[in-house]
Scaffold this active site. Structure first.
Site, PDB file in Angstrom:
ATOM      1  N   GLU A 170     -13.485   5.285  -2.187  1.00 45.13           N
ATOM      2  CA  GLU A 170     -12.048   5.501  -2.047  1.00 45.13           C
ATOM      3  C   GLU A 170     -11.522   6.457  -3.112  1.00 45.13           C
ATOM      4  O   GLU A 170     -11.722   6.253  -4.315  1.00 45.13           O
ATOM      5  CB  GLU A 170     -11.318   4.159  -2.153  1.00 45.13           C
ATOM      6  CG  GLU A 170      -9.843   4.232  -1.858  1.00 45.13           C
ATOM      7  CD  GLU A 170      -9.551   4.533  -0.394  1.00 45.13           C
ATOM      8  OE1 GLU A 170      -8.526   5.184  -0.124  1.00 45.13           O
ATOM      9  OE2 GLU A 170     -10.335   4.115   0.477  1.00 45.13           O
ATOM     10  N   ASP A 171     -10.846   7.512  -2.675  1.00 42.13           N
ATOM     11  CA  ASP A 171     -10.118   8.437  -3.551  1.00 42.13           C
ATOM     12  C   ASP A 171     -10.993   9.061  -4.631  1.00 42.13           C
ATOM     13  O   ASP A 171     -10.599   9.179  -5.796  1.00 42.13           O
ATOM     14  CB  ASP A 171      -8.901   7.748  -4.166  1.00 42.13           C
ATOM     15  CG  ASP A 171      -7.754   7.634  -3.167  1.00 42.13           C
ATOM     16  OD1 ASP A 171      -7.907   8.132  -2.038  1.00 42.13           O
ATOM     17  OD2 ASP A 171      -6.711   7.056  -3.500  1.00 42.13           O
ATOM     18  N   ARG A 206      -8.789  11.200  -7.627  1.00 43.11           N
ATOM     19  CA  ARG A 206      -7.900  11.824  -6.643  1.00 43.11           C
ATOM     20  C   ARG A 206      -7.127  10.726  -5.927  1.00 43.11           C
ATOM     21  O   ARG A 206      -7.389  10.406  -4.775  1.00 43.11           O
ATOM     22  CB  ARG A 206      -8.709  12.658  -5.641  1.00 43.11           C
ATOM     23  CG  ARG A 206      -7.852  13.573  -4.775  1.00 43.11           C
ATOM     24  CD  ARG A 206      -8.519  13.903  -3.469  1.00 43.11           C
ATOM     25  NE  ARG A 206      -8.752  12.732  -2.642  1.00 43.11           N
ATOM     26  CZ  ARG A 206      -7.842  12.178  -1.845  1.00 43.11           C
ATOM     27  NH1 ARG A 206      -6.610  12.663  -1.790  1.00 43.11           N
ATOM     28  NH2 ARG A 206      -8.152  11.113  -1.106  1.00 43.11           N
ATOM     29  N   LYS A 262      -6.246  -1.695  -0.795  1.00 43.53           N
ATOM     30  CA  LYS A 262      -7.081  -1.561   0.400  1.00 43.53           C
ATOM     31  C   LYS A 262      -7.678  -2.901   0.811  1.00 43.53           C
ATOM     32  O   LYS A 262      -7.712  -3.256   2.000  1.00 43.53           O
ATOM     33  CB  LYS A 262      -8.202  -0.544   0.133  1.00 43.53           C
ATOM     34  CG  LYS A 262      -7.838   0.900   0.518  1.00 43.53           C
ATOM     35  CD  LYS A 262      -7.928   1.100   2.012  1.00 43.53           C
ATOM     36  CE  LYS A 262      -7.185   2.346   2.478  1.00 43.53           C
ATOM     37  NZ  LYS A 262      -7.801   3.596   2.072  1.00 43.53           N
ATOM     38  N   TYR A 267       0.858  -1.192   0.000  1.00 43.00           N
ATOM     39  CA  TYR A 267       0.000   0.000   0.000  1.00 43.00           C
ATOM     40  C   TYR A 267       0.890   1.237   0.000  1.00 43.00           C
ATOM     41  O   TYR A 267       1.920   1.251  -0.659  1.00 43.00           O
ATOM     42  CB  TYR A 267      -0.998  -0.049   1.170  1.00 43.00           C
ATOM     43  CG  TYR A 267      -2.179   0.841   0.886  1.00 43.00           C
ATOM     44  CD1 TYR A 267      -2.979   0.615  -0.238  1.00 43.00           C
ATOM     45  CD2 TYR A 267      -2.480   1.926   1.694  1.00 43.00           C
ATOM     46  CE1 TYR A 267      -4.039   1.454  -0.536  1.00 43.00           C
ATOM     47  CE2 TYR A 267      -3.545   2.760   1.406  1.00 43.00           C
ATOM     48  CZ  TYR A 267      -4.319   2.527   0.287  1.00 43.00           C
ATOM     49  OH  TYR A 267      -5.363   3.360  -0.008  1.00 43.00           O
ATOM     50  N   ASP A 305     -11.513   8.031   2.937  1.00 41.66           N
ATOM     51  CA  ASP A 305     -10.715   9.256   2.934  1.00 41.66           C
ATOM     52  C   ASP A 305     -11.261  10.267   3.932  1.00 41.66           C
ATOM     53  O   ASP A 305     -10.502  10.990   4.573  1.00 41.66           O
ATOM     54  CB  ASP A 305     -10.702   9.880   1.531  1.00 41.66           C
ATOM     55  CG  ASP A 305     -10.215   8.911   0.485  1.00 41.66           C
ATOM     56  OD1 ASP A 305      -9.072   8.440   0.610  1.00 41.66           O
ATOM     57  OD2 ASP A 305     -10.976   8.600  -0.446  1.00 41.66           O
TER      58      ASP A 305
END
Length: 562
Positions: A243-244, A154, A172, A101, A267
């Site tokens: 996520e992101d 992102r 993840k 990660y 996040d």
């Protein structure tokens, strides 16, 4: 009987078994299994244990000198033999966490199309918006219980990576399994391919995503809505982790779906939970309470504001009024301190802006109040960086903070390492070892005046695996703010520094299974109390956590008739 002791009946044989990562054992297939499944001659003669396999794999791993090459090597094992992959990672969790990660996964995302080898997860592209149900039915995982989904806009501090963002859901979910004991058979990484605004990707002939500018507005909203409905039809009890996603989408999506589905945004909420847990531990170590702190943030995006709101909630839980709590939190972005008269405030920033009437007596009061001015006037005891701006926590700022705070709590949380606001070495040297430090990326221990300081990594991997395990064990239908607050308090209860007065702020990763189970119990209890899960006793919940905790051990296989 434990699942790993119960035989698994398989309806196929031969090379197909060796090509199935969830069931492949490689050289560990027994003589009996090799006969029953037509594997004789397809494998070397020696039958190995999983530990022998892991020893060889680690020896091969250590031959790589480049972190990205190590990441690719581990991913190759994951795509051929998942049980071996997780045994290897669990045997070397501290060493390999930064490889599977952050920070290495960032490089893997940037080179995703160039390094692509084998399919994993689902890519749901906008041109297939009317066939999402069909795409979900094509998944190789049938009993999905945890989904991590991104749109790649992102990725960490790297921006728009298009479908390269798939590295994040894969990574993840690897942590859900290696840290939280979630069976890999229950996990599914998904990327929503809605195009990319990254010109380098659009011009790259090797880019494997939909070569189109990102969709937005109603098209984007309707596409995500169709996806969420389709997932709920296919796997109605699955936990969905966002996520992101970009700031403009992260909070609206969370607000839209948090009360409809079992979902959360790591996040925003996961980062907030682990940060509050780390702060609670730091406060215990400093013999104070979070409600007594004055907290300054550099970075007022969705992540920073999510952390701030969680801090406010904890302060209120400790007895402050909402007005008192918000007056103790100061948000600074690139334009300076957020003030309530600023016309450009985003909806999620408005409640966190300071009232101009409260700060007009400050020295150097203006429309653009710098971080240094905030430190000199607000006199914060906690400084948190989520800006992605390297080196902005300067010696001047830290020494100004230390001048009014004997034990400053400083959390430079930006990822990857190249984006960190200050290094632990600098922070501890500037404060003569008095700062309580946690970072978003891993750092080596720091020696100051002959004393060695272990640096806690304030990483979401301390939180989200336990949340997932708790949701799974309790059968929770929602992820509430109270469940997240419970996870923070449970993490703080595991702090060596808070418990023993020495050691790191957060427990070592070698204890992550114990930590995840402790968090899962706290989360599950609150889910039951709030009616998000069916009632059960603490003893039954603890047993469910143990029953759902997967370990990297091979099962015996039997062949069905065919």
């Amino acid at each position: 009987m434990d699942d790993h002791k119960r035989p698994l009946y398989l309806p196929f044989a031969g090379p197909a078994i060796l090509e199935a990562p969830l069931i492949n054992k490689g050289s560990a297939f027994t003589d009996e299994e090799r006969v029953f499944f037509n594997l004789e001659g397809l494998l070397p003669h020696v039958i190995e244990t999983i530990e022998e396999q892991a020893s060889r794999a680690y020896d091969q791993y250590t031959n790589f000198t480049n972190d990205l090459d190590k990441h690719i090597y581990l991913r190759n094992i994951q795509d051929t033999n998942e049980t071996l992959y997780y045994r290897l990672v669990q045997n070397h969790i501290t060493e390999m966490m930064p490889i599977i990660y952050t920070p290495t996964v960032g490089m893997a995302c940037e080179r995703f199309s160039k390094n692509y080898r084998r399919n994993r997860g689902l890519f749901i592209s906008y041109p297939n918006k009317d066939r999402i149900d069909d795409l979900l039915n094509n998944s190789t995982r049938q009993k999905v219980k945890i989904i991590v989904v991104t749109d790649g806009e992102r990725i960490l501090g790297l921006g728009d990576q298009g479908i390269g963002g798939m590295g994040i859901p894969i990574g993840k979910l690897s942590l859900y399994t290696s840290c939280g004991g979630i069976s890999p058979a229950y996990t599914l990484p998904i990327t929503l391919d809605v195009g990319t605004d990254n010109p380098n990707l659009l011009e790259d002939p090797m880019y494997m995503g939909w070569r189109h500018q990102r969709i937005g507005g109603e098209e984007y909203t309707e596409f995500v809505e169709a996806f969420m409905q389709a997932v709920h039809r296919r796997w109605p009890d699955a936990l969905i982790q966002f996520e992101d996603f970009a700031q403009k989408n992260a909070m609206p999506l969370l607000e839209r779906y948090k009360d409809q589905y079992c979902c959360f945004n790591d996040d925003v909420q996961g980062t907030a939970a682990v940060t509050v847990g780390s702060l609670l531990a730091a406060c215990k170590a400093a013999k104070t309470k979070l409600s007594e702190q004055r907290v300054t943030f550099l970075g007022a995006g969705s992540a920073g504001c999510g952390i701030a709101e969680a801090i406010v909630a904890q302060m209120i839980a400790e007895g402050l009024s909402e007005e008192q709590a918000r007056a103790q939190v100061f948000m600074v972005d690139r334009w300076g301190l957020l003030q309530d008269n600023m016309p450009t405030l985003l909806p999620f920033q408005q409640k966190l802006a300071q009232k101009c009437d409260d700060i007009e007596g400050w020295d150097n009061f203006s429309e653009n109040i710098s971080l240094l001015d905030v430190v000199n006037n607000a006199k914060p005891t906690v400084l948190i960086g989520v800006s992605g701006a390297p080196g902005v926590f300067s010696e001047e700022i830290i020494k100004a903070m230390h001048s009014h705070c004997p034990r400053p709590i400083v959390f430079p949380l930006s990822n990857p390492t190249s984006r960190v606001e200050a290094t632990p070495k600098d922070l501890l040297h500037w404060t003569k070892g008095q700062a309580l430090v946690a970072t978003g990326s891993p750092f080596e221990p720091v020696v100051v005046e002959d004393e060695t300081f272990e640096i806690a990594q304030c990483n979401n991997s301390y939180i989200f695996p336990g949340i997932g395990l708790g949701v799974l064990a309790a059968g929770a239908k929602r992820v509430s703010n109270e469940m997240l607050m419970a996870s923070s308090r449970a993490l703080a209860e595991c702090s060596p520094l808070a418990l023993d007065g020495e050691g790191p702020l957060l427990p070592p990763l070698e204890e992550i299974h114990k930590v995840s189970k402790h968090i899962a119990l706290a989360v599950g209890k609150v889910a039951i109390e709030q009616g998000h899960a069916l009632p059960c006793t603490d003893e039954l919940l603890e047993q469910s956590i143990e029953d759902n905790f997967w370990t990297a051990e091979y099962r015996r296989y039997k062949r069905t008739s065919f």
